[in-house]
Design a protein around this motif. Structure first.
Motif, PDB file in Angstrom:
ATOM      1  N   ALA A 170       0.829  -1.201   0.000  1.00 26.53           N
ATOM      2  CA  ALA A 170       0.000   0.000   0.000  1.00 26.53           C
ATOM      3  C   ALA A 170       0.865   1.253   0.000  1.00 26.53           C
ATOM      4  N   ALA A 171       1.979   1.210   0.738  1.00 25.04           N
ATOM      5  CA  ALA A 171       2.887   2.364   0.745  1.00 25.04           C
ATOM      6  C   ALA A 171       3.455   2.607  -0.644  1.00 25.04           C
ATOM      7  N   SER A 172       3.779   1.534  -1.345  1.00 29.13           N
ATOM      8  CA  SER A 172       4.290   1.669  -2.712  1.00 29.13           C
ATOM      9  C   SER A 172       3.239   2.284  -3.628  1.00 29.13           C
ATOM     10  N   ASP A 173       1.996   1.859  -3.478  1.00 29.43           N
ATOM     11  CA  ASP A 173       0.917   2.416  -4.308  1.00 29.43           C
ATOM     12  C   ASP A 173       0.759   3.911  -4.061  1.00 29.43           C
ATOM     13  N   ARG A 174       0.802   4.325  -2.788  1.00 27.79           N
ATOM     14  CA  ARG A 174       0.656   5.748  -2.466  1.00 27.79           C
ATOM     15  C   ARG A 174       1.826   6.548  -3.026  1.00 27.79           C
ATOM     16  N   LEU A 175       3.019   5.998  -2.891  1.00 29.68           N
ATOM     17  CA  LEU A 175       4.206   6.721  -3.347  1.00 29.68           C
ATOM     18  C   LEU A 175       4.215   6.876  -4.863  1.00 29.68           C
ATOM     19  N   HIS A 176       3.938   5.794  -5.576  1.00 35.68           N
ATOM     20  CA  HIS A 176       3.972   5.849  -7.035  1.00 35.68           C
ATOM     21  C   HIS A 176       2.759   6.572  -7.631  1.00 35.68           C
ATOM     22  N   ALA A 177       1.762   6.861  -6.823  1.00 36.67           N
ATOM     23  CA  ALA A 177       0.621   7.638  -7.317  1.00 36.67           C
ATOM     24  C   ALA A 177       1.022   9.050  -7.691  1.00 36.67           C
ATOM     25  N   THR A 178       2.108   9.555  -7.101  1.00 36.59           N
ATOM     26  CA  THR A 178       2.514  10.939  -7.350  1.00 36.59           C
ATOM     27  C   THR A 178       3.934  11.079  -7.882  1.00 36.59           C
ATOM     28  N   ASN A 179       4.716  10.017  -7.873  1.00 36.79           N
ATOM     29  CA  ASN A 179       6.138  10.104  -8.227  1.00 36.79           C
ATOM     30  C   ASN A 179       6.511   8.912  -9.094  1.00 36.79           C
ATOM     31  N   ASN A 180       6.939   9.165 -10.318  1.00 37.95           N
ATOM     32  CA  ASN A 180       7.341   8.082 -11.218  1.00 37.95           C
ATOM     33  C   ASN A 180       8.632   7.414 -10.781  1.00 37.95           C
ATOM     34  N   PHE A 181       9.528   8.172 -10.155  1.00 39.04           N
ATOM     35  CA  PHE A 181      10.879   7.662  -9.896  1.00 39.04           C
ATOM     36  C   PHE A 181      11.333   7.960  -8.464  1.00 39.04           C
ATOM     37  N   PRO A 182      10.670   7.388  -7.461  1.00 38.95           N
ATOM     38  CA  PRO A 182      11.045   7.703  -6.078  1.00 38.95           C
ATOM     39  C   PRO A 182      12.424   7.203  -5.689  1.00 38.95           C
ATOM     40  N   GLU A 183      12.953   6.203  -6.404  1.00 40.19           N
ATOM     41  CA  GLU A 183      14.310   5.763  -6.095  1.00 40.19           C
ATOM     42  C   GLU A 183      15.343   6.799  -6.504  1.00 40.19           C
ATOM     43  N   PHE A 184      14.981   7.689  -7.449  1.00 39.07           N
ATOM     44  CA  PHE A 184      15.864   8.793  -7.818  1.00 39.07           C
ATOM     45  C   PHE A 184      15.780   9.915  -6.780  1.00 39.07           C
ATOM     46  N   THR A 185      14.570  10.364  -6.495  1.00 38.13           N
ATOM     47  CA  THR A 185      14.403  11.469  -5.554  1.00 38.13           C
ATOM     48  C   THR A 185      14.830  11.065  -4.145  1.00 38.13           C
ATOM     49  N   GLY A 186      14.610   9.792  -3.784  1.00 39.22           N
ATOM     50  CA  GLY A 186      15.013   9.324  -2.465  1.00 39.22           C
ATOM     51  C   GLY A 186      16.512   9.367  -2.246  1.00 39.22           C
ATOM     52  N   ARG A 187      17.265   9.445  -3.335  1.00 34.87           N
ATOM     53  CA  ARG A 187      18.724   9.526  -3.239  1.00 34.87           C
ATOM     54  C   ARG A 187      19.271  10.912  -3.587  1.00 34.87           C
ATOM     55  N   LEU A 188      18.599  11.624  -4.477  1.00 37.13           N
ATOM     56  CA  LEU A 188      19.182  12.839  -5.044  1.00 37.13           C
ATOM     57  C   LEU A 188      18.502  14.140  -4.636  1.00 37.13           C
ATOM     58  N   CYS A 189      17.273  14.075  -4.165  1.00 38.31           N
ATOM     59  CA  CYS A 189      16.559  15.306  -3.836  1.00 38.31           C
ATOM     60  C   CYS A 189      17.045  15.864  -2.506  1.00 38.31           C
ATOM     61  N   PRO A 190      17.214  17.178  -2.374  1.00 45.40           N
ATOM     62  CA  PRO A 190      17.609  17.777  -1.097  1.00 45.40           C
ATOM     63  C   PRO A 190      16.484  17.834  -0.067  1.00 45.40           C
ATOM     64  N   ALA A 191      15.329  17.275  -0.395  1.00 47.33           N
ATOM     65  CA  ALA A 191      14.218  17.100   0.547  1.00 47.33           C
ATOM     66  C   ALA A 191      13.640  18.402   1.075  1.00 47.33           C
ATOM     67  N   PRO A 192      13.081  19.267   0.208  1.00 47.62           N
ATOM     68  CA  PRO A 192      12.361  20.426   0.735  1.00 47.62           C
ATOM     69  C   PRO A 192      11.165  20.023   1.584  1.00 47.62           C
ATOM     70  N   CYS A 193      10.665  18.783   1.385  1.00 47.16           N
ATOM     71  CA  CYS A 193       9.558  18.292   2.210  1.00 47.16           C
ATOM     72  C   CYS A 193       9.939  18.259   3.680  1.00 47.16           C
ATOM     73  N   GLU A 194      11.191  17.923   3.978  1.00 44.64           N
ATOM     74  CA  GLU A 194      11.625  17.864   5.374  1.00 44.64           C
ATOM     75  C   GLU A 194      11.719  19.255   5.981  1.00 44.64           C
ATOM     76  N   ALA A 195      12.086  20.237   5.164  1.00 44.07           N
ATOM     77  CA  ALA A 195      12.097  21.619   5.666  1.00 44.07           C
ATOM     78  C   ALA A 195      10.687  22.079   6.008  1.00 44.07           C
ATOM     79  N   GLY A 196       9.679  21.543   5.294  1.00 46.73           N
ATOM     80  CA  GLY A 196       8.292  21.907   5.546  1.00 46.73           C
ATOM     81  C   GLY A 196       7.592  21.020   6.548  1.00 46.73           C
ATOM     82  N   CYS A 197       8.267  20.025   7.081  1.00 46.89           N
ATOM     83  CA  CYS A 197       7.684  19.145   8.093  1.00 46.89           C
ATOM     84  C   CYS A 197       7.290  19.956   9.319  1.00 46.89           C
ATOM     85  N   VAL A 198       6.067  19.776   9.815  1.00 44.82           N
ATOM     86  CA  VAL A 198       5.613  20.536  10.989  1.00 44.82           C
ATOM     87  C   VAL A 198       6.488  20.242  12.201  1.00 44.82           C
ATOM     88  N   LEU A 199       6.972  19.017  12.304  1.00 44.37           N
ATOM     89  CA  LEU A 199       7.846  18.663  13.420  1.00 44.37           C
ATOM     90  C   LEU A 199       9.118  19.506  13.414  1.00 44.37           C
TER      91      LEU A 199
END
Length: 495
Positions: free
Chosen positions: A79-108
């Motif tokens: 199910a996690a794979s289905d959710r992830l691939h629903a919005t991202n064609n290549f998460p193995e690329f972004t999971g290694r190469l993206c500087p993760a602006p999502c983490e900067a926006g994390c409420v925590l």
């Protein structure tokens, strides 16, 4: 939200890196193989399942981050794979190469270390391949429409996959002998091993996407001819026109652009060359430019066996914490970050005179000087203030017999003739002009990615590819059910 108190009881734990002394002797990825899965479920538990998840806004793909965090915490990988691939064609690329602006926006991240969103994403992607959760998805029927995609970087590949799955017949044209664009020859293997790329390309071939390598559109095939052959054309060539450093001594030999140096190292890893003809082995290396490309050069030079490596950054050294006045949460802050390459340079002391790790901050190059044979031997620099004005009596000279320029890119290159043959209009900064539907001034020709947006992040490149695919699908059929996460004028969150 599997553990309502996870963010209070579990500290942040990142994917551990291999020891520096070990990893600089090879070109394998820097992370400890297999060390992510044992920790990742607890790390996903730290997600607060916020009522308003700002990580969504920080990510241009609109990744369903709280949803797949919850699924990973419960170890529901399919199910996690289905959710992830629903919005991202290549998460193995972004999971290694993206500087993760999502983490900067994390409420925590308002007052604690953010959730390791990037690591969770990478874990899902890798587990998806191991468990067979990402089989090819060929279309049920073909539309009879044809599309040419020029460029096989993340934008071109994302657009091609979306359009193929929508039923169109898609051919991707790539000027290099292998597919992947900068992911192939610009990104070093120690950041992303190329088998991740090959695996996704095989999936795309099985879905029906066609690939044409070693084909320069504008030279090997005329741009107008290609436009006449296909119902639509997507230009996703990237921003490959590198910026120059116009200072005295630039003409000396031994001064190279970063993208002259990095592809050769990648070709050694691909087995094309036994050794790079532009190796930094035994040389005093200075890298001009403080961005990611400069860091890639740094890690590559260290592995080459350079005598010393120093990286110059024109900006002042950032602090360890976010400046809440200048860059308030949830924007992406400029803080001091220690990449794998900088960690290596620090531990190996490649530049003892540097401010931190291998970097000299607030440093501007004045000129180069060379020897009687016209080869560079030294770089003269000066410290600058926040307005980039020279600081009095701050001049320094560094030994430099191998200089790499990593100053970024201004737009798509024009020497192949593609832009001029089609008569494309350009923005003043050199990028391709397009309207709100990603369409250029030439009917049926669309532009996406760095070629039109300008130099950006891989996550924005994939979002552009998905969005231009929806625009092309709508152009060809009158409507589209393909997702379009961004518009051509959207930009990252800023103050």
């Amino acid at each position: 939200m599997a553990d309502p108190k996870g963010f209070m009881t579990t500290p942040r734990q990142d994917w551990p890196r291999r020891p520096v002394e070990e990893r600089v002797r090879d070109w394998d990825e820097v992370y400890v193989p297999g060390a992510l899965l044992p920790i990742i479920s607890k790390q996903a538990d730290r997600c607060m399942d916020c009522g308003i998840p700002f990580c969504h806004d920080a990510c241009p793909l609109g990744n369903l981050i709280p949803e797949w965090n919850d699924l990973v915490s419960r170890e529901d990988w399919r199910a996690a794979s289905d959710r992830l691939h629903a919005t991202n064609n290549f998460p193995e690329f972004t999971g290694r190469l993206c500087p993760a602006p999502c983490e900067a926006g994390c409420v925590l991240a308002i007052n604690q270390p953010a959730v390791t969103i990037k690591n969770v994403e990478c874990a899902i992607a890798d587990r998806s391949w191991e468990e067979g959760f990402v089989p090819p998805r060929p279309p049920d029927r073909l539309s009879g429409r044809t599309v040419a995609v020029i460029g096989s970087g993340p934008t071109g590949l994302a657009a091609a996959q979306q359009l193929t799955r929508a039923g169109h017949t898609v051919a991707v044209y790539e000027k290099d002998d292998r597919l992947g664009g900068l992911m192939r020859y610009g990104i070093p293997a120690f950041k992303m091993e190329k088998h991740h790329l090959e695996r996704r390309l095989e999936q795309m071939r099985a879905e029906g996407t066609k690939f044409r390598t070693s084909t320069v559109v504008g030279r090997d095939v005329g741009a107008a001819e290609l436009r006449a052959r296909y119902d639509a054309v997507v230009i996703a060539t990237g921003a490959t026109a590198w910026r120059e450093l116009t200072v005295p001594g630039r003409e000396l030999t031994g001064i190279h652009q970063a993208m002259e140096y990095l592809p050769l190292a990648n070709r050694v890893c691909e087995g094309d060359l036994k050794a790079s003809p532009m190796s930094a082995a035994g040389k005093h290396v200075v890298i001009v430019g403080g961005g990611d490309t400069g860091a890639d050069c740094l890690g590559t030079a260290v592995r080459d066996g350079a005598a010393s490596v120093t990286q110059l950054d024109i900006y002042a050294q950032p602090g360890a914490e976010r400046d809440e006045d200048a860059e308030p949460w949830p924007t992406y802050p400029k803080v001091y970050r220690l990449s794998a390459a900088h960690e290596e340079a620090r531990d190996l002391e490649t530049a003892p005179a540097a401010d931190a790790d291998a970097r000299l901050f607030a440093a501007s190059t004045l000129r180069f000087t060379g020897d009687g044979d016209g080869h560079v031997r030294s770089l003269h620099l000066v410290e600058v203030d926040a307005a980039r004005r020279p600081v009095t009596d701050s001049g320094r000279t560094l030994p430099a017999d191998f200089v790499l320029l990593a100053l970024g890119f201004s737009g798509p290159a024009r020497e192949d003739g593609l832009i001029d043959q089609l008569g494309l209009e350009l923005e003043p900064r050199g990028t391709i002009t397009r309207d709100g539907d990603f369409a250029t001034n030439v009917p049926g020709v669309f532009a996406a990615g760095d070629a039109a947006r300008g130099q950006s992040l891989i996550v924005w490149a994939i979002a552009e590819g998905r969005s231009v695919a929806a625009a092309v699908d709508r152009y060809l059929t009158g409507s589209s059910r393909l997702p379009a996460p961004i518009g051509p004028y959207d930009r990252p969150m800023a103050v």
